[in-house]
Scaffold this motif. Structure first.
Motif, PDB file in Angstrom:
ATOM      1  N   GLU A 135      12.656  61.470  25.788  1.00 11.07           N
ATOM      2  CA  GLU A 135      12.210  62.737  26.395  1.00 11.07           C
ATOM      3  C   GLU A 135      12.924  63.938  25.781  1.00 11.07           C
ATOM      4  OE1 GLU A 135      11.227  62.910  30.501  1.00 11.07           O
ATOM      5  OE2 GLU A 135      11.559  60.771  30.788  1.00 11.07           O
ATOM      6  N   ASN A 182       6.752  59.034  36.527  1.00  9.47           N
ATOM      7  CA  ASN A 182       8.196  59.054  36.809  1.00  9.47           C
ATOM      8  C   ASN A 182       8.633  57.737  37.418  1.00  9.47           C
ATOM      9  OD1 ASN A 182       7.765  62.383  37.513  1.00  9.47           O
ATOM     10  ND2 ASN A 182       9.424  61.724  36.213  1.00  9.47           N
ATOM     11  N   GLY A 183       9.757  57.226  36.916  1.00  8.85           N
ATOM     12  CA  GLY A 183      10.349  56.029  37.514  1.00  8.85           C
ATOM     13  C   GLY A 183       9.667  54.727  37.142  1.00  8.85           C
ATOM     14  N   CYS A 184       8.722  54.755  36.180  1.00  7.97           N
ATOM     15  CA  CYS A 184       8.005  53.504  35.855  1.00  7.97           C
ATOM     16  C   CYS A 184       8.836  52.605  34.935  1.00  7.97           C
ATOM     17  CB  CYS A 184       6.644  53.800  35.234  1.00  7.97           C
ATOM     18  SG  CYS A 184       6.766  54.507  33.583  1.00  7.97           S
ATOM     19  N   GLY A 185       9.926  53.142  34.340  1.00  7.48           N
ATOM     20  CA  GLY A 185      10.802  52.288  33.544  1.00  7.48           C
ATOM     21  C   GLY A 185      10.874  52.621  32.061  1.00  7.48           C
ATOM     22  N   LYS A 186      10.368  53.780  31.656  1.00  2.00           N
ATOM     23  CA  LYS A 186      10.324  54.127  30.226  1.00  2.00           C
ATOM     24  C   LYS A 186      11.730  54.175  29.612  1.00  2.00           C
ATOM     25  CE  LYS A 186       8.243  58.045  31.129  1.00  2.00           C
ATOM     26  NZ  LYS A 186       8.175  57.948  32.601  1.00  2.00           N
ATOM     27  N   SER A 187      12.622  54.941  30.265  1.00  2.00           N
ATOM     28  CA  SER A 187      13.980  55.080  29.701  1.00  2.00           C
ATOM     29  C   SER A 187      14.708  53.746  29.720  1.00  2.00           C
ATOM     30  CB  SER A 187      14.783  56.111  30.488  1.00  2.00           C
ATOM     31  OG  SER A 187      14.183  57.367  30.360  1.00  2.00           O
ATOM     32  N   THR A 188      14.489  52.979  30.777  1.00  6.80           N
ATOM     33  CA  THR A 188      15.148  51.664  30.852  1.00  6.80           C
ATOM     34  C   THR A 188      14.669  50.771  29.717  1.00  6.80           C
ATOM     35  OG1 THR A 188      15.231  51.913  33.249  1.00  6.80           O
ATOM     36  CG2 THR A 188      15.635  49.718  32.384  1.00  6.80           C
ATOM     37  N   HIS A 206       6.337  62.733  28.824  1.00  4.97           N
ATOM     38  CA  HIS A 206       5.372  62.915  29.913  1.00  4.97           C
ATOM     39  C   HIS A 206       4.214  63.766  29.434  1.00  4.97           C
ATOM     40  CE1 HIS A 206       7.517  61.356  33.358  1.00  4.97           C
ATOM     41  NE2 HIS A 206       8.622  61.870  32.869  1.00  4.97           N
TER      42      HIS A 206
HETATM   43  N1  LIG Z   1      21.102  50.817  37.065  1.00  5.20           N
HETATM   44  C1  LIG Z   1      20.134  51.032  37.946  1.00  5.20           C
HETATM   45  N2  LIG Z   1      20.333  50.822  39.268  1.00  5.20           N
HETATM   46  C2  LIG Z   1      19.340  51.028  40.170  1.00  5.20           C
HETATM   47  N3  LIG Z   1      18.115  51.422  39.836  1.00  5.20           N
HETATM   48  C3  LIG Z   1      17.848  51.647  38.539  1.00  5.20           C
HETATM   49  C4  LIG Z   1      18.830  51.464  37.522  1.00  5.20           C
HETATM   50  N4  LIG Z   1      18.274  51.757  36.326  1.00  5.20           N
HETATM   51  C5  LIG Z   1      17.002  52.122  36.589  1.00  5.20           C
HETATM   52  N5  LIG Z   1      16.757  52.059  37.912  1.00  5.20           N
HETATM   53  C6  LIG Z   1      15.484  52.383  38.572  1.00  5.20           C
HETATM   54  O1  LIG Z   1      14.458  51.873  37.768  1.00  5.20           O
HETATM   55  C7  LIG Z   1      13.338  52.742  37.794  1.00  5.20           C
HETATM   56  C8  LIG Z   1      12.971  53.134  36.379  1.00  5.20           C
HETATM   57  O2  LIG Z   1      13.873  54.124  35.902  1.00  5.20           O
HETATM   58  P1  LIG Z   1      13.669  54.850  34.485  1.00  5.20           P
HETATM   59  O3  LIG Z   1      14.681  55.930  34.396  1.00  5.20           O
HETATM   60  O4  LIG Z   1      13.658  53.837  33.425  1.00  5.20           O
HETATM   61  O5  LIG Z   1      12.210  55.448  34.669  1.00  5.20           O
HETATM   62  P2  LIG Z   1      11.457  56.515  33.762  1.00  5.20           P
HETATM   63  O6  LIG Z   1      10.056  56.042  33.630  1.00  5.20           O
HETATM   64  O7  LIG Z   1      12.211  56.767  32.504  1.00  5.20           O
HETATM   65  O8  LIG Z   1      11.526  57.783  34.727  1.00  5.20           O
HETATM   66  P3  LIG Z   1      11.411  59.347  34.393  1.00  5.20           P
HETATM   67  O9  LIG Z   1      10.077  59.566  33.770  1.00  5.20           O
HETATM   68  O10 LIG Z   1      11.510  59.990  35.753  1.00  5.20           O
HETATM   69  O11 LIG Z   1      12.553  59.713  33.497  1.00  5.20           O
HETATM   70  C9  LIG Z   1      13.708  53.905  38.692  1.00  5.20           C
HETATM   71  O12 LIG Z   1      13.205  53.675  39.978  1.00  5.20           O
HETATM   72  C10 LIG Z   1      15.219  53.875  38.661  1.00  5.20           C
HETATM   73  O13 LIG Z   1      15.755  54.424  39.830  1.00  5.20           O
END
Ligand SMILES: Nc1ncnc2c1ncn2[C@@H]1O[C@H](COP(=O)(O)OP(=O)(O)OP(=O)(O)O)[C@@H](O)[C@H]1O
Length: 280
Positions: A201, A90-96, A235
């Motif tokens: 996801e 979680n939160g590693c940046g996949k969606s970003t 996940h």
């Molecule tokens: N616009 C933003 N402003 C602040 N923080 C951000 C922003 N976009 C992403 N983040 C942070 O970047 C990190 C990665 O977020 P992301 O949603 O890409 O993770 P993820 O791997 O898809 O998470 P998950 O598995 O929980 O969905 C998180 O800590 C998120 O809070």
């Protein structure tokens, strides 16, 4: 289009011969003396990647002006005609990373390329479908393409068939399960002849039956097309067996990419080490 977002002509750089497509494969490196012979008898060069990122960085700036790096030096490569999965905590940046690949966010470093047209399908099935019936929803995105009625009908039925939903074509949307709605959204993307599917996801809100229906629908669509590439954020390790390859992320970085069994072993070793810390 409302059930998934699509993109047209690429504003991004495209690499004709990216090195990273083969980099993650578990292929042994031949010693120098045999390399030339291997090259001489090798099969034709692999096609350019459908999805590629090189050294991608992405940062956000907080209200106090602090720059927070979310993605750091991410590289990945997905060939056409393959389904790859993107995994990580979680939160590693996949969606970003998926959003940067789609062009919804601009990278602060590096370059990205994806074949066009592409579609981005979101997590919540209720946000994917907008029209009253299955058939009309899949046809919805075709309105902009100036197709004949026969062509629309043919595309709609072919794409519904690809996701196993042809017999549902007259069904009201509100009677579908979450997984069936996801499959209708994927059919919409296929009907538009998307070359790339970015799938964020999709199975999070689904029960096991619907989950498998959606994974198999994407697997079948990618296999049947021979050219559509899909990048699937998940996940769920059990979904890996439907993939051609996988990428693992941690703390904003792509750590490893390669064949499914190597990545699966890598993740399981990590999990074993992690849970080992808690053993009494
Ligand atoms: N616009 C933003 N402003 C602040 N923080 C951000 C922003 N976009 C992403 N983040 C942070 O970047 C990190 C990665 O977020 P992301 O949603 O890409 O993770 P993820 O791997 O898809 O998470 P998950 O598995 O929980 O969905 C998180 O800590 C998120 O809070």
């Amino acid at each position: 289009m409302a059930h998934s977002l699509t993109g047209g002509a690429s504003p991004f750089r495209c690499y004709p011969h990216p090195p990273c497509c083969a980099a993650g494969r578990a292929t042994p490196t031949a010693p120098p003396s045999t390399r030339r012979r291997v090259a001489a008898s090798a099969s034709p060069p692999s096609p350019p990647p459908a999805i590629e990122g090189r050294g991608v960085g992405f940062s956000v700036t907080t209200r106090r002006g602090v720059v927070l790096p979310v993605l750091k030096d991410c590289s990945l490569c997905v060939p056409p005609g393959q389904l790859w999965m993107l995994l990580g905590p979680n939160g590693c940046g996949k969606s970003t990373l998926l959003k940067v690949l789609a062009g919804f966010q601009n990278p602060s470093a590096g370059t990205v390329h994806i074949n066009r047209p592409f579609s981005y399908v979101f997590q919540n099935p209720d946000h994917q479908v907008v029209m009253p019936t299955v058939e009309s929803d899949v046809a919805f995105g075709l309105g902009k393409l100036n197709l004949s009625l026969d062509e629309v009908r043919s595309r709609v039925s072919q794409s519904l068939d690809a996701v196993g939903m042809l017999s549902y074509s007259q069904r009201p949307i509100q009677t579908l399960s979450g997984g069936q709605k996801q499959r209708v959204a994927i059919a919409g993307a296929l009907a538009e002849a998307s070359k790339v599917l970015l799938l964020d996801e999709l199975t999070t809100f689904l029960d096991e039956y619907d989950q498998m229906g959606v994974v198999k629908a994407v697997r079948n669509s990618v296999t049947a097309s021979g050219e559509v590439a899909a990048l699937w954020v998940t996940h769920r390790l059990e979904e890996l067996r439907y993939a051609d390859g996988a990428i693992y992320m941690e703390d904003g970085r792509t750590i490893i990419q390669g064949d499914v069994s190597s990545i699966s072993r890598f993740i399981k070793r990590k999990q074993a080490r992690y849970f080992g810390h808690f053993e009494l």
